[in-house]
Motif scaffolding. Structure first.
Motif, PDB file in Angstrom:
ATOM      1  N   TRP A 108      79.716  87.665  84.681  1.00 32.10           N
ATOM      2  CA  TRP A 108      80.144  86.829  85.805  1.00 32.10           C
ATOM      3  C   TRP A 108      79.217  85.625  85.858  1.00 32.10           C
ATOM      4  O   TRP A 108      78.064  85.729  86.269  1.00 32.10           O
ATOM      5  N   VAL A 143      83.224  81.943  88.246  1.00 25.84           N
ATOM      6  CA  VAL A 143      84.025  83.152  88.428  1.00 25.84           C
ATOM      7  C   VAL A 143      84.234  83.787  87.064  1.00 25.84           C
ATOM      8  O   VAL A 143      84.013  83.151  86.028  1.00 25.84           O
ATOM      9  N   ARG A 200      79.613  86.694  95.287  1.00 22.21           N
ATOM     10  CA  ARG A 200      80.270  87.630  94.393  1.00 22.21           C
ATOM     11  C   ARG A 200      80.477  88.989  95.066  1.00 22.21           C
ATOM     12  O   ARG A 200      81.465  89.687  94.804  1.00 22.21           O
ATOM     13  N   VAL A 217      83.654  88.813  97.054  1.00 19.31           N
ATOM     14  CA  VAL A 217      84.833  88.805  96.188  1.00 19.31           C
ATOM     15  C   VAL A 217      85.228  90.232  95.817  1.00 19.31           C
ATOM     16  O   VAL A 217      86.407  90.605  95.861  1.00 19.31           O
ATOM     17  N   GLN A 266      85.575  80.717  94.420  1.00 24.22           N
ATOM     18  CA  GLN A 266      85.577  82.179  94.464  1.00 24.22           C
ATOM     19  C   GLN A 266      86.789  82.692  95.238  1.00 24.22           C
ATOM     20  O   GLN A 266      87.420  83.677  94.840  1.00 24.22           O
TER      21      GLN A 266
END
Length: 886
Positions: free
Chosen positions: A785, A790, A824, A827, A866
């Motif tokens: 990542w 992304v 992250r 997400v 994101q």
């Protein structure tokens, strides 16, 4: 019973009393002494009310509310045109003031009808407890669409129309509803047969929805529109550009050419004032700033300036305060206007106390559509711009003009010098470059067209209630900051992006597409769809046409270096669909009338696809608050805890923070509990969102794992990225042991998957203080990542998320971290939540999921790229599951 009476019986000493004549005479006398006011309601019916000449507006409003039997009445009001004004300008259309005499307000205009309307548009229809109140809101929005006051994309207009059909006609019946069964209904402006066909297809999906359910869904989708509940006021900015200012429950919204270019939330505004035709707002100073900012706008005249100021006072009081009572200073100068009604808080509390009133009422059908003629609708009360719903259009010659891009050199980040300032997973660095609506320098006051500086005494001043430093949010919405992007062409001489707009001087130049793996896609910051380009290599293109833009890009490509410097305003959505179709077709071309997963789920995916294609999805995300305005982060700022934070601007809420019980270094750790409930199921996915451990907080991290009985750790970063430490290596290597005061960690397995995207580890955690009790811990690390980006593909990310779900074997919280524990991390939480909703056949609204996460940990899902990626991943997962089910 007396059948007959002779005339003589009434002679002599008799008497009579003429009831009818006296009643008529009394009625005539009342009319002479009072006023008869006609009120037109949202169902287009009229009713005449009789009031005394000296009566105040509250008397008429009470009669209107009683006539409708409204309980949640404070959302509504009466509007009237001032002095018979037929203009669409907002200053000509006024709200009836409850505290003032009706005669003085209406003047000689008493013969014209007053309009019953929604005054305060609720932020969420679920706040309205009564079905009848929601029905009135439904009528208002339906009217706004038909009168072309509410701007919305064609696909959304079609979806809303399908709910209108369900409410009025009921379930679709193939025997009763032939191909033209909608042709007689006036549902959308400029209605065509193709639109009616699409409405019918969506109508099929609403089976078993009652009128109340359909109207609720109608409002739930309408609330997401940029123009929902916006009353526009014409103004000019500091460059004398024509703009429009709107007042909503969020705050003050700025539009240009029906494009929302900025929002100033109530939590950001300190003071609202006006002087003559100038309107001012003073913005709150952020902890990182050492100055306040005063922004000024030129209105058309004094009346329009005061009207806007009063609208701000009323909306702020109604939506933000518990009580309208405001203590005014003794002998205060300027307007003494205050909002005298109840606030939303008082209304909701009162309804909860009294209970919901169950009653029946008759719904008003849609008007009959007269083909080839303009629909007969009452004149709009205020200028809200033209709706962008339009019939399909032919291709345009400029659609083939393409400007492409790529970046071989990555500019140095402004924050690389200070490791304490956050990066992609850290805080939101606000760039305050010069712009029409952002502070440029300390103490700067914007200039105005007539160059008159406001004096300390203005015609109207309104101070918003104070907030503590810990409660003051960074911003409820994104400030209009400018970004500089430097690009160099690739081997083929391309930059990798397309533009649209520039068909006339007033139409902005927007990025319509960014090709994958091109310089525009790889550069930092990334060029994104919806970005407005303001300058090219120092040339101002805000008033340029598209051919001029193409020429400037070609000129840059022809230079030796090919350097292209763009000054852009990020994530601007131009909603007029006149310009260009989306570059990708996200909505399936097959018959959407046959749901494969579930009707509500399919509808939400239809909206998700439409939002991705149009850019509206990202625009709505940008208006969401980053830190909850009512939640504090006081523990993180204590002297003993400051050094335990990886980034100085990423702090856990006090309300949801993880509190350590037996840690050697105190009870604080930068981590929050995040619980995601899956509706219609017993499932609640529990997480602990935390920062990547520092060397000094490694023992605290493992103490948290021990106390919360977690058996799964998900790591979404590498230890070092681009030469910078993102996370301390808090675990032992394979076959090694990490010994701490309260715990011992052994690594029994470490394996990299064949794709080299993930590393899986098995740990044994031993509780030293509890008879060396041990348990197994799974550790999953996503190593592919990229920083400031992304994953390469949704499929790769989906595979990892599914593996996380498979390793969730207990109901204990899963510990998820990246570097700061927001970007992250957010997400992944959203993606797993969406997959669970999909399995439960529940609708998926990513923005609502983000709101839920940010109510538990600030800034979850850090940036627009994101958010776009995870939305694309959700849609990819839905498409895959739909194809597998067939």
């Amino acid at each position: 019973m007396i059948e007959s009476v002779s005339k003589r019986a009434f002679g002599g000493s008799s008497g009579s009393y003429n009831v009818q004549a006296l009643e008529l005479a009394a009625a005539r006398e009342r009319k002479l002494k009072g006023l008869s006011i006609v009120v037109r309601f949202l169902d287009d019916t009229d009713h005449t009310f009789y009031i005394e000449k000296r009566a105040k507006g509250s008397n008429l409003l009470d009669q209107v509310y009683n006539h409708l039997e409204l309980v949640e009445k404070d959302y509504f009001g009466l509007q009237y045109p001032q002095n018979g004004c037929t203009n669409r300008n907002s200053e000509c259309i006024l709200w009836l003031d409850p505290s003032k005499s009706i005669k003085k307000q209406l003047g000689t205009n008493c013969q014209h009808p007053l309009y019953f309307r929604v005054k305060f548009y609720v932020s969420d229809p679920s706040k309205l407890h009564e079905e009848y109140t929601r029905y009135q809101f439904y009528l208002q929005i339906r009217s706004d669409i038909l009168q072309e006051r509410l701007i919305l994309p064609q696909s959304t207009a079609i979806l809303l129309a399908s709910y209108i059909v369900q409410s009025e006609i009921g379930d679709y019946n193939s025997e009763e509803h032939k191909s033209d069964y909608l042709s007689h209904l006036n549902l959308i402006p400029n209605q065509t047969e193709e639109m009616e066909r699409k409405i019918a297809e969506l109508h099929k999906l609403h089976k078993d929805q009652s009128p109340a359910d359909a109207e609720f869904n109608f409002l739930d989708h309408a609330k997401r529109l940029d123009m929902y509940g916006v009353e526009l006021h014409k103004a000019k900015d500091n460059t004398n550009k024509n703009i429009q200012l709107g007042v909503t429950h969020i705050g003050l919204v700025v539009f240009h050419n029906n494009l929302k270019i900025n929002t100033f939330s109530w939590s950001k505004i300190m003071k609202i004032s006006f002087k003559r035709k100038q309107f001012f707002i003073q913005l709150r100073r952020e902890p990182s700033e050492d100055y306040d900012t005063l922004l000024g706008f030129n209105m058309e005249n004094y009346r329009s300036s005061k009207t806007l100021w009063k609208a701000c006072v009323e909306h702020h009081t109604f939506f933000r305060l518990d009580s309208p009572k405001i203590k005014r200073k003794f002998l205060s100068l300027g307007s003494k206007f205050t909002y005298s009604g109840r606030t939303e808080f008082q209304t909701v509390s009162d309804v909860k106390r009294k209970g919901i009133l169950e009653r029946k009422f008759v719904r008003s059908p849609s008007k009959v559509l007269i083909k080839d003629k303009m629909p007969l609708t009452p004149p709009p009360l205020e200028d809200k711009g033209k709706v962008s719903v339009a019939p399909p259009r032919p291709s345009r010659p400029y659609d083939t003009h393409k400007v492409t891009t790529t970046c071989t050199k990555e500019p140095k980040q402004a924050w690389t010098e200070d490791i304490r300032i956050s990066d992609d997973d850290g805080g939101f660095l606000e760039r305050t470059l010069e712009g029409p609506f952002s502070p440029g320098i300390a103490g700067r006051v914007m200039s105005y067209a007539d160059e008159e500086i406001p004096s300390p005494v203005s015609n109207g001043v309104y101070d918003t209630p104070p907030y503590s430093v810990s409660q003051s949010p960074t911003s409820q919405i994104v400030d209009e900051n400018l970004t500089t992007i430097t690009l160099y062409p690739d081997q083929d001489g391309k930059y990798g992006f397309n533009v649209k707009g520039g068909t006339e001087i007033s139409v902005p130049i927007l990025v319509s597409r960014v090709a994958p793996n091109t310089p525009a896609d790889k550069c930092v910051p990334r060029l994104s769809e919806g970005d407005q380009i303001l300058q090219i290599n120092g040339h101002d293109i805000t008033q340029a046409l598209q051919p001029e833009v193409v020429a400037l890009v070609q000129e840059a490509r022809a230079t030796e270096s090919g350097k292209l410097v763009l000054s852009v305003r990020p994530n601007v959505l131009y909603q007029d669909e006149e310009f260009e179709e989306p570059p990708y077709q996200y909505v399936p071309a097959n018959d959407v009338g046959t749901p494969t997963v579930g009707s509500l789920l399919e509808q939400s995916m239809y909206l998700l696809a439409d939002g991705l294609a149009s850019g509206a999805l990202i625009a709505r995300y940008e208006t969401l608050y980053r830190k909850h305005p009512d939640l504090t982060c006081n523990e993180a700022s204590k002297t003993t805890n400051v050094n335990k934070n990886r980034y100085r601007d990423i702090s856990p809420y006090d309300q949801t923070r993880v509190v350590l019980k037996n840690a050697p270094n105190g009870d604080y750790i930068n981590a929050n509990f995040v619980d995601m409930k899956i509706p219609s199921t017993e499932i609640t996915n529990k997480y602990i969102a935390t920062q990547g451990p520092l060397q000094s907080t490694t023992e605290d991290f493992w103490q948290m794992v021990l106390e919360q009985e977690s058996n799964l750790i998900v790591m979404l970063t590498t230890v070092i990225e681009r030469g910078r430490a993102k996370c301390h290596k808090y675990w032992p290597g394979a076959g090694e042991v990490l010994t701490m005061q309260n715990a011992i960690v052994k690594c029994t397995r470490e394996q990299t998957d064949p794709s080299n995207n993930f590393i899986f580890r098995d740990f044994v955690l031993i509780d030293v203080k509890n008879d060396n009790e041990s348990r197994e811990i799974k550790h999953m690390q996503y190593i592919a990542w990229p920083d400031h980006g992304v994953p390469d593909s949704p499929q790769q990310f989906l595979k990892f998320t599914q593996d996380v779900r498979l390793n969730r074997t207990t109901n204990k919280p899963v510990i998820v971290h990246c570097s700061a524990g927001i970007g992250r991390t957010g997400v992944l939480v959203l993606m797993e939540t969406a997959l669970c909703l999909m399995e439960a056949e529940e609708p998926i609204y990513p923005l609502e999921i983000v709101k839920t996460m940010r109510e538990q940990r600030a800034m979850m899902i850090q940036n627009a790229s994101q958010y776009r990626f995870v939305c694309e991943s959700v849609y990819a997962a839905y498409t895959k599951s739909s194809s597998e089910a067939k």
